[in-house]
Design an enzyme around this catalytic site. Structure first.
Site: not given
Ligand SMILES: [Zn+2]
Ligand SMILES: [Zn+2]
Length: 265
Positions: A88, A94, A127, A168, A223
């Protein structure tokens, strides 16, 4: 707003003449934006209010949606560098957004691994991960109705953790406001716990999601990854691509859970 010192610029030509068949180059074509989640000076994202953090998550979503309107862009990388050791250059909190004219290698590799797993097992690997981790619970840090935070089975870095939906979902930009508010609360709790466990460490966080304008995928699952800067990649890591980590993920998750419990009590 646009980044004052952009890594890539949208006002360049998207292509460049091939001068040499051996040395392949691309122009610095892209868009680099900054999101400032709070008006008053603040350096630690754990101190944002739930509404401010949710607004940041919503802003990310809206920028992905906006960039997806233009065929020039293939992928949007969202990320946050907190602390000087994490890169940073400004103390005021930010977050950054870079739109790319290609899909970066890290995403290509994850997509290909997820496709291979789906072909072999008939399921989304993420999942299945959520399901298996939910059974043992040793690496789960915390969860809400729709999201879970866990230390991955083979983390590259000490106290690395991932946050993902329990349902999902292949495209982050399809997440509704109510869910993003729930996610914001979870992330703020995690950041507060991280500050307790590692005394306000520098860290990087980034989103991995599907490339723009791709169909909903049963294979890939968005993710966030959080990487506290507790150690530096050194010769072995640079040379081999393997990572040395001295903190087992089960221990990291346990310490994070204890910090969360202490906060609540
Ligand atoms: Zn990843
Ligand atoms: Zn999934």
């Amino acid at each position: 707003m646009l980044n004052k010192y952009p890594a890539l610029r949208p006002d360049m030509s998207a292509t460049m003449p091939r001068i040499d068949p051996f040395f392949v180059a691309r122009p610095g074509f892209g868009a680099h934006e900054v999101v400032i989640p709070c008006k008053l000076h603040e350096t630690n994202p754990a101190n944002l209010t739930p509404v401010q953090y949710a607004n940041l998550l919503v802003a990310y979503r809206e920028r992905i949606r906006a960039f997806s309107q233009n065929d020039l862009w293939q992928y949007v990388q969202l990320f946050q560098n907190v602390g000087a050791e994490a890169g940073a250059s400004l103390a005021h909190l930010h977050a950054q957004i870079i739109a790319l004219p290609m899909v970066p290698d890290a995403i290509v590799a994850e997509l290909s691994f997820a496709a291979k797993h789906h072909a072999e097992h008939g399921r989304c690997v993420y999942c299945e991960l959520v399901e298996k981790e939910g059974q043992s619970r040793t690496r789960i840090i915390c969860e809400t109705e729709h999201f879970v935070a866990l230390c991955p089975f083979a983390p590259r870095f000490a106290y690395e953790f991932w946050v993902m939906p329990k349902y999902h979902a292949s495209h982050y930009e399809q997440t509704g406001d109510v869910l993003l508010h729930e996610l914001a609360e979870l992330m703020l709790n995690l950041l507060a716990a991280l500050d307790v466990v590692l005394a306000e460490p520098a860290f990087n966080s980034f989103l991995h999601t599907s490339p723009l304008r791709t169909n909903a995928s049963s294979q890939y699952h968005w993710h966030w990854e959080f990487i506290p800067r507790t150690a530096r990649a050194a010769g072995f890591e640079w040379g081999s691509g393997c990572f040395l980590n001295t903190v087992p993920p089960e221990q990291a998750a346990e310490e994070m859970r204890a910090a969360l419990t202490n906060r609540r009590s």
